[in-house]
Design an enzyme around this catalytic site. Structure first.
Site, PDB file in Angstrom:
ATOM      1  N   GLU A 171       0.828  -1.211   0.000  1.00  0.00           N
ATOM      2  CA  GLU A 171       0.000   0.000   0.000  1.00  0.00           C
ATOM      3  C   GLU A 171       0.864   1.263   0.000  1.00  0.00           C
ATOM      4  O   GLU A 171       0.621   2.190   0.762  1.00  0.00           O
ATOM      5  CB  GLU A 171      -0.952   0.011   1.198  1.00  0.00           C
ATOM      6  CG  GLU A 171      -1.998  -1.085   1.110  1.00  0.00           C
ATOM      7  CD  GLU A 171      -3.052  -0.986   2.195  1.00  0.00           C
ATOM      8  OE1 GLU A 171      -2.721  -0.544   3.307  1.00  0.00           O
ATOM      9  OE2 GLU A 171      -4.187  -1.345   1.928  1.00  0.00           O
ATOM     10  N   GLU A 249      -6.743  -7.707  -0.471  1.00  0.00           N
ATOM     11  CA  GLU A 249      -7.172  -7.653   0.926  1.00  0.00           C
ATOM     12  C   GLU A 249      -8.659  -7.372   0.953  1.00  0.00           C
ATOM     13  O   GLU A 249      -9.082  -6.215   0.879  1.00  0.00           O
ATOM     14  CB  GLU A 249      -6.438  -6.542   1.697  1.00  0.00           C
ATOM     15  CG  GLU A 249      -4.999  -6.845   1.982  1.00  0.00           C
ATOM     16  CD  GLU A 249      -4.343  -5.787   2.860  1.00  0.00           C
ATOM     17  OE1 GLU A 249      -5.031  -4.843   3.305  1.00  0.00           O
ATOM     18  OE2 GLU A 249      -3.140  -5.910   3.097  1.00  0.00           O
TER      19      GLU A 249
END
Length: 626
Positions: A171, A249
Site C-alpha cells: 500500500e 485484501e
C-alpha cells in the site's frame, strides 16, 4: 481447486503466470483463480501453525502472508529464523497442508504490527526518511533482502516450491512520499535476487493506485464488503487494462483500538461481497482469515487525530477465531467458495477444548521501585520495545501541588510518575491528564515510560519513543535525568524464581507492581482466556511467555487468549506473573474463562485533548489499509 499436485508436474512445466489475453492466471498452463486467506505466522504459536493451516485448506483456500523484518533482524546484521521465527518451517507446514503461498515480505507490511514491520533501530539515524530512496534506508533494506530473498529462491513455485507470487512493498500509495525511485529500486532488487520468472505484484487501496503501482509489477487493489466493487475494479482497469482482477485484501472484519468499540463485519455483507467478486472471475485474498494475537509488545498503532494503539487480540472478527475455532462466518464463506470451485471433502475439526479455572489470588512479588535497587542487573544497552525508567532528584523543595507536564506532546506513550516511591498518576500521549506533584529537596522523581507500539500505517513519520522533551514542574525545566532501559522479560523469567523465597510485603502498593502465583491444571487442560476484573493496565506472563498487554480499565478487550500449549497440564505447576502499572483491585484475583470477552464497553469516561476522529471504530475507514 486450491490444492495442487506438485509432484506430478515436472519442474520444467511448473509455472504461474498472468494470461492477459484472457484476463486470468495460468498455473502450469491451466486456467487458475485463487481464493486465499491471510494468516500471520508471527501471531500464532509455532505448535499451532499446522492446525490453522489445515483448517484453511479445509475451507477451500490457499494462503497468504507477510514477513515482518523487525521480527527477524532484531539488531543490524543479527538474524533470527529460529523457533516461532522459522519462516521456512512455516512454508514447509503450508506445503504439508497442500497450500500455495503468496508472500508479502515488505520491507514495510503495516499489518497493525509494531512500526509496520520496520526495525526500530532504523531510527538510530534520527533524520532517516523511511520508505523512500534515502540511501540510509535503502542500505538497510538491501542488506536485509540479500539475506532473506536468496533463502526464499528455492521455495518459488517454478523451482519446485509453493510460493506462486510475491508482493513488493505494501500500500505504498497511501504513504505521502510517492517516491517512484524507491519502488523502482525495490523492483530491481527483487528481480536481481529472485529472477525473472516469479510474478511480482503491488497492492493498494483505490486512492493509492496512483503512487503505489509501477510498470512491470502486476497491479492489484484492496477493499472491503462495504465498498463499491464495480467502481473500484473499473479504476483498477485504468492501471491494469488486461489480466485477472485481484482484490489482495478483502476485509472479513476489522482491527480494534484500546478505548473504542469492538469491530465486527456481518456474515451476510462479507459473503455477498465475496460472491460478487467470484462471479466476475476475480481472485480474492481475505484479510484476515485467522487473525491471531499480538503477543508481547508487538502491536502497532494508528494516528487518527490522536494516537490509537491496537489491542492485544487480533481476532479481527475473522472466519477462524483468535483461538483457532471455525466460526459461522467460516461455514458461510466455505459455502460460497464451493459454488465456484471444488473444496476438500470432509468436516472441519470441532472447536478446541476450553478450560475454566479460578478465581486465583495473586500475591505481591515486589513493587517496581523496590526492584530499582537492583537496576544494574536489569539493563539493556538499547531498547526497542517495553519500558524505560527515567530518574532525577529534586534540587529544591516543592511545597504546594505544582503541575508536572511534558511540552509538545512529548510523552511517547504513557508515563507512570512516582515521587519517593509513591505513585502520583499517569501522563499519556495526546491526553489531557493533569498531574500535580509536591516533594522536598532531594526527593527521587521516577517516570516509568511505556512504549505502547509504534505507528504502523500511512503517513507516519518516525515514531520515536520515550520522553521527547524535558519535563516541566511548575515553571522549571527538569534536567539531569538518568535513563534505565529495562529487561522486564528477563527479570520475570530468570530473576523472580530466585527471589520468591524472600517475600514479606504487608503494604498495599500503588503504581507499577509485580504480582504472581502458581497453579496446577488437573487433567488435560485446554485453551483458556485470562480475565482480570478490577485490574487496570499492565503486562502478563505465563510460564515466562509474554501474553501481551491488558487494559481492563479501557477495553474493549477484557480477556487475553492463553493457548493450551503454553500451559503444563496433569498437575505440574504453572506460573503467572502480572506487572500492574497503575492500581491493583482490593482482591488481587484473576480467573480463566472458557470464552473470550472482546467487546466490553467500560471505556467511555476519559477526555481527549485533540478532537477525536469522527469515525468510530464500529464503522472504521475500510480503506485505511494494511
Amino acid at each position: 481447486p486450491m490444492w495442487w499436485a506438485g509432484a506430478r508436474v515436472s519442474e520444467r512445466t511448473r509455472s504461474f503466470v498472468v494470461d492477459r489475453e484472457n484476463d486470468r492466471f495460468l498455473l502450469d498452463g491451466a486456467p487458475f483463480r485463487y481464493v486465499s486467506g491471510s494468516l500471520h505466522y508471527f501471531r500464532v504459536p509455532r505448535v499451532l501453525w499446522a492446525d490453522r493451516l489445515f483448517k484453511m485448506r479445509m475451507s477451500g483456500l490457499n494462503t497468504v502472508h507477510y514477513v515482518p523484518w523487525n521480527y527477524h533482524e532484531p539488531e543490524p546484521g543479527v538474524y533470527n529464523f529460529n523457533g516461532s521465527r522459522d519462516l521456512f518451517a512455516f512454508l514447509n507446514e503450508a506445503s504439508v497442508a497442500n497450500l500455495l503461498v503468496i508472500l508479502r515480505p515488505g520491507p514495510y507490511i503495516c499489518a497493525e504490527w509494531d512500526m509496520g514491520g520496520l526495525p526500530a533501530w532504523l531510527l538510530q539515524k534520527p533524520d532517516i526518511h523511511l520508505r523512500t530512496s534515502d540511501p540510509d534506508f535503502l542500505a538497510a533494506v538491501d542488506s536485509w533482502f540479500k539475506v532473506l530473498l536468496p533463502r526464499l529462491y528455492p521455495w518459488l513455485y517454478h523451482n519446485g516450491g509453493n510460493i506462486i507470487s510475491i508482493q513488493v512493498e505494501n500500500e505504498y500509495g497511501s504513504y505521502r512520499a510517492c517516491d517512484f525511485g524507491y519502488m523502482r529500486h525495490l523492483a530491481g532488487l527483487f528481480r536481481a535476487l529472485l529472477g525473472d520468472r516469479i510474478l511480482l505484484f503491488t497492492t493498494d487501496g483505490p486512492e493509492g493506485l496512483k503512487c503505489g503501482s509501477l510498470q512491470g509489477l502486476y497491479t492489484t487493489v484492496d477493499f472491503g464488503p462495504a465498498d463499491n466493487m464495480t467502481k473500484i475494479f473499473a479504476l483498477l482497469r485504468k492501471y491494469e487494462p488486461r489480466g485477472p482482477l485481484v482484490n489482495s485484501e478483502y476485509y472479513t472484519g476489522w482491527l480494534d483500538y484500546w478505548g473504542q468499540n469492538h469491530s465486527t463485519r456481518s456474515i451476510s455483507a462479507v459473503t455477498t461481497g465475496l460472491e460478487n467478486m467470484l462471479r466476475l472471475g476475480a481472485s480474492v485474498n481475505m484479510y484476515m482469515f485467522h487473525g491471531g494475537t499480538n503477543f508481547g509488545y508487538w502491536n502497532g498503532a494508528d494516528e487518527k487525530g490522536r494516537f490509537l494503539p491496537i489491542t492485544t487480540s487480533y481476532d479481527y472478527d475473522a472466519p477462524i477465531s483468535e483461538a483457532g475455532d471455525p466460526t459461522p462466518k467460516l461455514f458461510a464463506l466455505r459455502n460460497v467458495i464451493s459454488e465456484f470451485q471444488e473444496i476438500p471433502l470432509g468436516p472441519l475439526p470441532p472447536p478446541s477444548p476450553k478450560m475454566m479455572l479460578g478465581p486465583l489470588t495473586l500475591h505481591l512479588v515486589i513493587s517496581f521501585l523496590n526492584l530499582s535497587v537492583h537496576l544494574k542487573y536489569l539493563l539493556f544497552h538499547t531498547q526497542d520495545r517495553g519500558f524505560v525508567l527515567y530518574r532525577t532528584y529534586l534540587t529544591y523543595t516543592v511545597s504546594e501541588p505544582t503541575q508536572f507536564w511534558v511540552p509538545n506532546n512529548g510523552v511517547h506513550d504513557r508515563a507512570y510518575v512516582m515521587v519517593d516511591g509513591v505513585f502520583q498518576g499517569v501522563l499519556e500521549r495526546n491526553m489531557k491528564h493533569q498531574l500535580f506533584l509536591m516533594g522536598t529537596v532531594g526527593a527521587k522523581l521516577d517516570i516509568l515510560l511505556e512504549n505502547m507500539g509504534r505507528l504502523s500505517f500511512g503517513s507516519n513519520s518516525s515514531d520515536f519513543k520515550g520522553l521527547l522533551e524535558p519535563p516541566i514542574l511548575g515553571q522549571r525545566v527538569l534536567t539531569q535525568w538518568l535513563m534505565f532501559p529495562l529487561k522486564v522479560d528477563k527479570l520475570v523469567k530468570w530473576w523472580f524464581p530466585l527471589q520468591l523465597m524472600k517475600r514479606s510485603h504487608p503494604q498495599v502498593p500503588s503504581g507499577p507492581t509485580f504480582y504472581s502465583t502458581t497453579f496446577p491444571i488437573l487433567g488435560e487442560g485446554g485453551d483458556t482466556f485470562l480475565f482480570l476484573p478490577g485490574w487496570t493496565k499492565g503486562q502478563v506472563w505465563i510460564n515466562g511467555f509474554n501474553l501481551g498487554r491488558y487494559w481492563t480499565k479501557r477495553g474493549p478487550q477484557e480477556t487475553l487468549y492463553v493457548p493450551r500449549p503454553l500451559l503444563f497440564s496433569r498437575g505440574a505447576l504453572n506460573k503467572i506473573t502480572l506487572l500492574e502499572l497503575e492500581n491493583v483491585p482490593p482482591q488481587p484475583q484473576i480467573q480463566f474463562l472458557d470464552r473470550p470477552i472482546l467487546n466490553s464497553t467500560l471505556h467511555k469516561t476519559y477526555i481527549y485533548s485533540l478532537s477525536p476522529d469522527t469515525q468510530s471504530a464500529s464503522e472504521p475507514m475500510e480503506l485505511s489499509g494494511h
